[in-house]
Design an enzyme around this catalytic site. Structure first.
Site, PDB file in Angstrom:
ATOM      1  N   TYR A 105      78.091  17.180  49.057  1.00  0.00           N
ATOM      2  CA  TYR A 105      77.821  18.410  48.377  1.00  0.00           C
ATOM      3  C   TYR A 105      77.232  19.388  49.517  1.00  0.00           C
ATOM      4  O   TYR A 105      76.394  18.753  50.320  1.00  0.00           O
ATOM      5  CB  TYR A 105      77.196  18.662  47.084  1.00  0.00           C
ATOM      6  N   ILE A 216      80.593  16.331  38.657  1.00  0.00           N
ATOM      7  CA  ILE A 216      79.238  15.873  37.992  1.00  0.00           C
ATOM      8  C   ILE A 216      78.121  17.103  37.881  1.00  0.00           C
ATOM      9  O   ILE A 216      77.051  16.586  37.516  1.00  0.00           O
ATOM     10  CB  ILE A 216      78.863  14.471  38.604  1.00  0.00           C
ATOM     11  N   HIS A 217      78.462  18.164  38.507  1.00  0.00           N
ATOM     12  CA  HIS A 217      77.319  19.029  38.618  1.00  0.00           C
ATOM     13  C   HIS A 217      77.948  20.403  37.281  1.00  0.00           C
ATOM     14  O   HIS A 217      77.568  21.376  37.852  1.00  0.00           O
ATOM     15  CB  HIS A 217      77.085  19.606  39.914  1.00  0.00           C
ATOM     16  N   GLY A 218      78.638  19.842  36.362  1.00  0.00           N
ATOM     17  CA  GLY A 218      78.941  20.724  35.394  1.00  0.00           C
ATOM     18  C   GLY A 218      80.151  21.557  36.055  1.00  0.00           C
ATOM     19  O   GLY A 218      80.689  22.615  35.469  1.00  0.00           O
ATOM     20  N   GLU A 219      80.956  20.949  37.009  1.00  0.00           N
ATOM     21  CA  GLU A 219      82.359  21.772  37.442  1.00  0.00           C
ATOM     22  C   GLU A 219      83.533  21.300  36.273  1.00  0.00           C
ATOM     23  O   GLU A 219      83.635  20.374  36.061  1.00  0.00           O
ATOM     24  CB  GLU A 219      82.576  21.187  38.847  1.00  0.00           C
TER      25      GLU A 219
END
Length: 369
Positions: A105, A216-219
């Site tokens: 990221y 895994i970051h709300g995507e």
């Protein structure tokens, strides 16, 4: 939704405080994150993982003998600062240099890279290994653009086991990059996750549908499909991962069926039953699989499948013992005298890990988290 918090602005700090209080014999808090309570032997390469919080047991839950030396903990789904990464690395390093490993990221890559520059300026050899296992986030010809998802866990574990065995910095980097090159993941979501203090999820999935290729970051996923049965989902995940198998892959893999935070273990086991059968039908032997929550995304409902194609070295390191708050494998046997801190004060909770780690059992399970 995430219901239990005091102040949403301090959720990550409050979480770390409670985590360290719950595991004082295993971890200690330092500015920016946590390190082992038990100091490793002098000269060992320090493997430091990290990223935003919200993924427990990644990242702080896997700090301990046989796994990470430290974890840098950012705010929820937010890259930690370069200052925090530098701080944790300085607290974890023992003279063998530092390897940072994290998912691919932009913020993490930038800030961990800056921390490497600061460490080198301090005279400490340092390097980064970026995990790029998510097959849905970029095509095969652009693997360096792919996100790191649950494959983080395999790469971190392999790198840490190599460092525990006594590999030098260059060799830890080599084997970590090798593990990453042989690791593929694909995930699905049935519902999005909600940040502490938030009223609405970061994304939604219509009733009776699932998102394929989530982050895994709300995507959200890259596409939607009808909600399948467990067996149908297993087929989708296995087909998607096997379609991207590395060249000259072996017939032995390890598999992780990873829950993302709100999918029950029972559901995962029902799904894994078919995953295991499909992998066997594809001619693959599964070695030491894991089913459970290893890299989560707050309260996201969903799961992911990770496969790592093994060779003898990767298999040995994957099966090496580890003893951390959230993950244990085999038996770790620390021995040796108390090792003074660098400032000369003896750390009574910090015996030197000079002796090799021994294995009492071949398999391992994630501890309840």
């Amino acid at each position: 939704m995430t219901r239990l918090y005091d102040d949403p602005a301090t959720f990550s700090d409050d979480m770390v405080a409670g985590f360290v209080t719950a595991h004082p014999d295993r971890v200690r808090r330092v500015p920016g994150g946590v390190v082992r309570a038990t100091r490793p032997r002098r000269g060992k390469v320090a493997v430091v993982t990290g990223g935003g919080s919200g993924h427990y047991p990644a990242f702080c839950g896997t700090v301990g003998p046989g796994f990470a030396d430290g974890a840098v903990v950012g705010n929820i789904f937010t890259a930690p600062s370069a200052e925090d990464a530098h701080s944790v690395a300085r607290a974890a390093e023992r003279g063998g240099g530092v390897v940072f490993s994290f998912g691919n990221y932009a913020g993490d890559t930038l800030n961990f890279g800056l921390a490497v520059e600061r460490l080198r300026h301090d005279g400490i050899p340092a390097h980064t290994v970026v995990v790029t296992d998510d097959v849905a986030s970029a095509p095969a010809e652009s693997r360096d653009r792919r996100r790191g998802v649950a494959g983080d866990f395999v790469v971190f574990k392999v790198a840490a086991a190599a460092a525990e065995e006594g590999y030098d910095l260059a060799e830890v980097v080599r084997v970590a990059e090798h593990a990453n090159a042989r690791t593929r993941s694909l995930g699905v979501a049935f519902d999005g996750c909600t940040l502490p203090g938030g009223d609405d999820p970061l994304f939604t999935v219509p009733a009776g549908r699932m998102g394929l290729g989530l982050g895994i970051h709300g995507e959200a996923g890259i596409s939607e499909r009808a909600l399948p049965s467990a067996a149908e989902l297993a087929q989708t995940l296995v087909d998607g991962v096997l379609a991207d198998a590395p060249e000259a892959a072996s017939g032995r893999v390890t598999a992780i069926l990873n829950g993302l935070g709100a999918t029950k273990y029972e559901e995962l086991f029902v799904t894994y039953r078919t995953v295991a059968r499909l992998l066997a039908e594809a001619g693959l032997e599964v070695v030491a699989p894991e089913v459970g929550e290893l890299v989560t995304s707050l309260d996201m409902a969903g799961c992911s499948l990770t496969l790592t194609w093994l060779d003898d070295e990767l298999e040995r390191l994957w099966q090496a013992p580890a003893d951390t708050p959230a993950y244990r494998k085999g038996t770790v046997a620390p021995t040796g005298p108390v090792e003074p801190d660098d400032d000369g004060d003896a750390d009574a909770a910090a015996p030197d890990m000079a002796a090799p780690i021994t294995v009492a059992a071949a398999d391992g399970r994630a501890a309840a988290s």
